[in-house]
Design an enzyme around this catalytic site. Structure first.
Site, short mmCIF file in Angstrom:
data_model
loop_
_atom_site.label_atom_id
_atom_site.label_comp_id
_atom_site.label_asym_id
_atom_site.label_seq_id
_atom_site.Cartn_x
_atom_site.Cartn_y
_atom_site.Cartn_z
CB SER A 1 51.77 -74.43 0.86
OG SER A 1 51.97 -75.51 0.01
CG HIS B 1 49.94 -71.12 2.18
ND1 HIS B 1 50.87 -70.90 2.63
CD2 HIS B 1 49.63 -72.43 2.08
CE1 HIS B 1 51.67 -71.72 3.64
NE2 HIS B 1 51.35 -73.14 2.85
CE LYS C 1 50.53 -73.42 6.82
NZ LYS C 1 50.78 -74.36 5.80
#
Ligand SMILES: *Cc1c(COP(=O)(O)O)cnc(C)c1O
Length: 389
Positions: free
Chosen positions: A177, A205, A236
């Site tokens: 991250s 991610h 995300k």
């Protein structure tokens, strides 16, 4: 309160004091702050789907169809058809048998790791894993062995040296991250087979970012069917909030019965689940979004690299610019803000001391022109502050 006040003073002196600032989103990549508009280069909204009209409509419709809150845990009365549909869609997208939603990615990691690692078990964890993985290890009753970042040799050594009567679990971020690099999954799987270890990958991610059509780390390496536990988030790329775990049916049944952060928390609200459902449908229907994101990442990496920033090679939209001490990171972030760019300074304890940085992230929703102008501003400010020589 006396010690609290003095501890706060110490945090301030170390330039590590943190404050919440209130932003008003204008769209996926612009925000208003204290009456001024900024370009966001620090969000994890990689595909810009927070402001996609279809996603917004589905979230709004869910409020009318199902109400504003779930009203109960999944195992009582909080489970709606929207929750089931999202679990099915995620399991299909990830090409796994089953999926379980958690209320945050943090809770998915904490609940899953604590459920899987008991007294006689050993967890092997990359030193740069996300805090939620670290906390899951702490909460579990297993022993935790931390191996050097992405080091096959050190992981092998740790596996060999550590006696284990129970289960071995290797856990890693897929895309890290704060560094934007990718875990060496083929090496990890190879070692896992030798030591009969379970493997867990955190795709927070990676979903919507790498792999075929944004399917994540396992797909990026072509290792379909070989990773036991794939965790990820809807917070995300999927433009909502929440976490998920995918894997075999038995794993999911086990988590439903054993993961305390799943069992003892109210289900995600219908609007949130509908938004994630809508965002996943957009991703499936428009895989070119992932290509746009990757080309934006490449553009930003090339421009900053060419100007002399130490940008490591990579494909992900997380681009760290390491500046060293916390004060330097704060000054650079402040100068960038004056130039209209919101880029967060990342300081300890999020990263190691001396590794303070600006964490630049790009989105598919940026325009190339915006990114080119932003890169030029970052370069100019880097020169002025002598971070770039
Ligand atoms: C953001 C993040 C999480 C936590 O997810 P939330 O949904 O924000 O709670 C977990 N792991 C990694 C690697 C992350 O970056």
């Amino acid at each position: 309160m006396k010690n609290i006040v003095s501890e706060l003073e110490i945090i301030r002196q170390q330039n590590l004091y943190r404050q919440i600032r209130t932003c008003t989103a204008v769209d996926a990549v612009h925000a208003e702050l204290e009456g001024k508009q900024y370009l966001l280069l620090s969000a994890n909204n990689y595909l810009g789907l927070t402001h996609n009209a279809k996603v917004q409509e589905q979230a709004a419709q869910a409020v009318y169809d199902f109400g504003t809150g779930a009203g109960g845990a999944r195992l009582t009365t909080g489970s709606t058809p929207l929750h089931d549909a999202l679990e099915t869609a995620l399991a299909v997208f990830k090409e796994t048998e089953a999926c379980l939603l958690f209320n945050t990615g943090y809770m998915a990691n904490v609940g899953t790791i604590a459920a899987l690692a008991g007294k006689n078990d050993v967890i092997f964890s990359d030193e740069l894993n996300h805090a939620s993985i670290i906390d899951g290890c702490r909460l579990s009753r297993g022993k935790t062995v931390v191996y050097r970042h992405c080091s096959r040799a050190h992981l092998a050594e740790c596996l060999q040296k550590t006696p284990c009567q129970g289960r071995r679990l290797i856990v890693t971020d897929g895309v890290f991250s704060m560094d934007g690099d990718i875990a060496p999954l083929p090496d990890i799987l190879d070692l896992a087979k030798r030591y009969d270890a379970l493997v867990m990958v955190d795709d927070a991610h990676a979903l919507g970012v790498i792999g075929r059509g944004g399917r994540g780390t396992v797909s990026y390496f072509g290792l379909e069917g070989q990773v036991d536990i794939q965790m990820g988030t809807m917070s995300k790329s999927l433009a909502a909030e929440g976490g998920y775990v995918t894997g075999k049916k038995e794993l999911i049944q086990y988590l439903i019965n054993r993961a305390r952060s799943f069992i003892f928390s109210t289900a995600l609200s219908p609007a949130v689940v509908a938004a994630a459902n809508g965002a996943l449908a957009e991703l499936v229907a428009n895989p070119e979004l992932v290509q746009t994101l990757q080309s934006h990442a490449l553009l930003m990496r090339q421009m900053l690299g060419k100007a002399g920033f130490a940008i490591s090679e990579g494909v992900t939209p997380i681009i760290p610019v390491i500046v060293g001490d916390a004060q330097a990171a704060l000054s650079m972030s402040q100068s960038l803000k004056e130039a209209g760019l919101l880029i967060s300074a990342i300081r300890p304890p999020t990263v190691a001391s001396g590794a303070s940085r600006l964490r630049i992230t790009v989105s598919a929703a940026h325009s190339r022109e915006e990114l080119e102008q932003a890169a030029q501003k970052i370069i100019n400010i880097g020169r002025k502050l002598q971070i770039l020589r």
